[in-house]
Motif scaffolding. Structure first.
Motif, PDB file in Angstrom:
ATOM      1  N   ALA B  33       0.804  -1.220   0.000  1.00  0.00           N
ATOM      2  CA  ALA B  33       0.000   0.000   0.000  1.00  0.00           C
ATOM      3  C   ALA B  33       0.840   1.274   0.000  1.00  0.00           C
ATOM      4  O   ALA B  33       0.391   2.317  -0.458  1.00  0.00           O
ATOM      5  N   GLY B  34       2.033   1.193   0.504  1.00  0.00           N
ATOM      6  CA  GLY B  34       2.842   2.399   0.666  1.00  0.00           C
ATOM      7  C   GLY B  34       3.320   2.974  -0.658  1.00  0.00           C
ATOM      8  O   GLY B  34       3.020   2.456  -1.739  1.00  0.00           O
ATOM      9  N   GLY B  35       4.091   4.034  -0.546  1.00  0.00           N
ATOM     10  CA  GLY B  35       4.729   4.623  -1.717  1.00  0.00           C
ATOM     11  C   GLY B  35       6.082   5.129  -1.251  1.00  0.00           C
ATOM     12  O   GLY B  35       6.442   6.271  -1.469  1.00  0.00           O
ATOM     13  N   LEU B  36       6.780   4.237  -0.579  1.00  0.00           N
ATOM     14  CA  LEU B  36       8.010   4.622   0.119  1.00  0.00           C
ATOM     15  C   LEU B  36       9.213   3.954  -0.514  1.00  0.00           C
ATOM     16  O   LEU B  36       9.110   2.843  -1.035  1.00  0.00           O
ATOM     17  N   PRO B  37      10.361   4.576  -0.434  1.00  0.00           N
ATOM     18  CA  PRO B  37      11.588   3.861  -0.791  1.00  0.00           C
ATOM     19  C   PRO B  37      11.891   2.805   0.279  1.00  0.00           C
ATOM     20  O   PRO B  37      11.429   2.921   1.410  1.00  0.00           O
ATOM     21  N   ASP B  38      12.639   1.799  -0.091  1.00  0.00           N
ATOM     22  CA  ASP B  38      13.099   0.803   0.870  1.00  0.00           C
ATOM     23  C   ASP B  38      14.181   1.448   1.745  1.00  0.00           C
ATOM     24  O   ASP B  38      15.199   1.910   1.222  1.00  0.00           O
ATOM     25  N   PRO B  39      13.974   1.475   3.070  1.00  0.00           N
ATOM     26  CA  PRO B  39      14.992   2.089   3.947  1.00  0.00           C
ATOM     27  C   PRO B  39      16.377   1.477   3.744  1.00  0.00           C
ATOM     28  O   PRO B  39      17.388   2.171   3.885  1.00  0.00           O
ATOM     29  N   GLU B  40      16.422   0.187   3.369  1.00  0.00           N
ATOM     30  CA  GLU B  40      17.716  -0.480   3.143  1.00  0.00           C
ATOM     31  C   GLU B  40      18.455   0.124   1.946  1.00  0.00           C
ATOM     32  O   GLU B  40      19.671  -0.044   1.812  1.00  0.00           O
ATOM     33  N   LEU B  41      17.709   0.741   1.037  1.00  0.00           N
ATOM     34  CA  LEU B  41      18.333   1.292  -0.172  1.00  0.00           C
ATOM     35  C   LEU B  41      18.527   2.808  -0.087  1.00  0.00           C
ATOM     36  O   LEU B  41      18.938   3.450  -1.049  1.00  0.00           O
ATOM     37  N   VAL B  42      18.203   3.363   1.073  1.00  0.00           N
ATOM     38  CA  VAL B  42      18.456   4.795   1.299  1.00  0.00           C
ATOM     39  C   VAL B  42      19.887   4.932   1.811  1.00  0.00           C
ATOM     40  O   VAL B  42      20.305   4.197   2.703  1.00  0.00           O
ATOM     41  N   PRO B  43      20.668   5.837   1.225  1.00  0.00           N
ATOM     42  CA  PRO B  43      22.115   5.877   1.513  1.00  0.00           C
ATOM     43  C   PRO B  43      22.472   6.552   2.845  1.00  0.00           C
ATOM     44  O   PRO B  43      23.020   7.651   2.866  1.00  0.00           O
TER      45      PRO B  43
END
Lengths: 390, 390
Positions: B33-43
């Motif tokens: 449902a979200g529209g978020l980036p994956d926190p693991e792929l945020v630098p």
């Protein structure tokens, strides 16, 4: 361009202060014009530590709730006077956003609002953009003349809100007395208006804490404040504290305005505001520094100008206010001053309908005592030239 | 509460997606449902380095210019297609703020605007708050049906602006073809409306870059974008690129809205966006990861549902779109799905005047391929229950 915007364009003209900042950014100009914390007194290292800590969490950089990171709402609520719940707090992008969102929530076009005169230009800009009918009540050294407000109300005016900078007023330097706070709150209850108690400077006191907030006297008060002056402007962390239904409406409007704040920054601010011992030491340190500068500026002004001026003793905040009793036009003085490499903000920048031509706002936070003395010497030179040529 | 707000309250009702997020935050629910980036792929680490670097500068935490840190405006201008100057760029607090400020600058109450149907709810919310008359033009797999827009214009409608998510549409997944971009730009010139080319996903392509922006075809196009999807949402760094007079008006309105952005965050974003080799490697890495997830989700949906659905292949962005051909009501499906611990956003959340009851937006960015397969299995179970019980 929309007709609405064109109509507002006069109202939305770029603030005189901000335009002036471009001149005062010249490195040879000593500026008393800003309203900035001293970068040397902003806790860079402590903020670096908090960023390091927060970045260890996987959700450090994700979207956050529109009303703000819950932990930050908790600590802000806890720091407010009285029993305040986190859902009575909304975190905003600086307290300017709180003002702007509240105007959207509370004001229809043509609604009457009351501001103090001289006025904080950021508030004036918001109310004019909302196409409000702006009424004024004067300030003296004891803050808002609530007797004048009462007279306005008795004459039949029915403002939707009354805006006040209750502590260490920008630009007037004054703090509202306890008696006037109670009076203002009583009027709000009797006439059914909202008080916006805009309080970015309340923690920056140099003699002793200001009286209890207006909000302690009535539920008709919405308080606004900010971490910009005590921690750092670049956090862009402001907040409002008000009734749940107002907070819920502000949250809804904020969703359209910018979705949410920064979870990283909100968590950093939470870390700083919850570390009581560090925060107390930090506030004590900046109060001592700024307080010494306020005293130095006041002494220099009295020493150089003597009876030609009346200077509001700044017991807190960032600003002193100089009223020239010798007829000096401060717009003209500014032009002469800039030639002598010193700047301030003339009273006209804070006037709602013209006026304050003999007033000047002088900021003491970003210069050392020694530099403030040189700045005042230059200002006095500019003043002498002006007297000679007129 | 103001009458204006009360009138808008229906329009400003809290977005269905954001309300849903409270349910999907339950740890046992697999959320599409979200529209978020994956926190693991945020630098995180790279951002930590940049914060460290920026905090070494004395002005790291001071107020900055209303239009944004100049270096950031420069790098955004340089990354835009064509010759763009820094004063044709304004940095905003997320691209949602760009939308909101542009609505204030361009729209009078009652003005007509065109949105794509299904619509991005954040745009709809802004236009409804501005009391616009909202017209719709449908999308298909080739993006906005510009022939339908032309028919609307030929029928006498005169919108002030047309909003489009040109690349990897939210929620529809579609990308506008080059021919339709040229057509849209031509219509803008002929009929004198503004195109708001809302492009947060353009850099997240998995097969190859999308066609040249609509803005390359006309000066009547204002582009909006953001660092939220490629770097981190918590930077809250969005921007608009448009004609100087529009940028100047937006800057003026932003002064009242929130004074300025964060100099710290702006400098961090500048550091990341100017480090070409790092940024290229980062984008390549996240494109590979998200692209594999998009493929996995698509395969799982086709495998589980077969001919019962039509799935838009997501060639970029964050979303796939599922159209149920078997009459499934996706509002009902969501209720059944949440019981089976999986969530998505039903099409009704993106409908302007009702409709899209057989559509569903599915986000593939925050789950691994294996988890996406489990999520689709659960969704298929929910779907079977629904078919059995009706």
């Amino acid at each position: 361009m929309s007709l609405t915007l064109a109509r507002r364009m006069g109202a939305l003209r770029s603030s005189a202060i901000r335009d002036l900042l471009t001149v005062t950014a010249r490195p040879d100009v000593l500026s008393l014009a800003g309203g900035l914390p001293d970068p040397e007194l902003v806790p860079h290292e402590r903020i670096r530590q908090e960023v390091d800590r927060v970045l260890g969490s996987p959700d450090a950089l994700q979207y956050t709730e529109t009303a703000g990171w819950f932990g930050l709402r908790e600590v802000v609520a806890a720091r407010e006077t009285g029993q305040v719940a986190p859902d009575e707090v909304v975190i905003t992008h600086g307290s300017q956003q709180a003002l702007s969102l509240l105007a959207q929530v509370l004001l229809d076009p043509g609604a009457s609002v009351v501001v103090e005169e001289p006025a904080y230009p950021g508030a004036l800009q918001v109310f004019r953009a909302a196409e409000s009918r702006v009424l004024t009540v004067p300030l003296d050294v004891d803050g808002m003349r609530t007797d004048r407000l009462e007279a306005l109300l008795d004459s039949g005016e029915r403002p939707v809100l009354v805006h006040t900078v209750s502590n260490f007023h920008n630009p007037r330097g004054a703090t509202m007395t306890a008696a006037r706070r109670a009076h203002l709150a009583g009027l709000a209850e009797r006439f059914g208006f909202w008080v916006l108690e805009d309080d970015p400077y309340g923690e920056l006191y140099y003699d002793g804490p200001p009286p209890e907030p207006v909000a302690t006297h009535s539920d008709r008060v919405i308080r606004l404040s900010s971490a910009s002056k005590i921690l750092a402007p670049a956090l862009r962390v402001g907040w409002l504290r008000g009734p749940r239904e107002v907070c819920a409406a502000v949250e809804l409007v904020k969703q359209g305005a910018d979705l949410c704040g920064s979870s990283l920054i909100h968590q950093v601010a939470t870390g700083l505001l919850t570390d009581g011992p560090w925060l107390d030491a930090h506030l004590t340190a900046i109060r001592a520094q700024y307080g010494a500068r306020a005293t130095a500026l006041h002494s220099a002004l009295v020493g150089e100008f003597g009876d030609a001026v009346e200077v509001t003793a700044a017991a807190g905040g960032m600003f002193g206010w100089v009223e020239f009793r010798d007829g000096t036009d401060t717009d003209a003085l500014l032009r002469a001053a800039v030639e002598r490499r010193v700047a301030f903000v003339p009273g006209s920048a804070f006037a709602v309908d013209g006026g304050h031509r003999h007033g000047a706002r002088v900021c003491f936070t970003t210069n050392t005592a020694a530099t403030l003395e040189v700045a005042v010497e230059r200002l006095a030179e500019a003043h002498r030239t002006l007297v000679v040529t007129t």
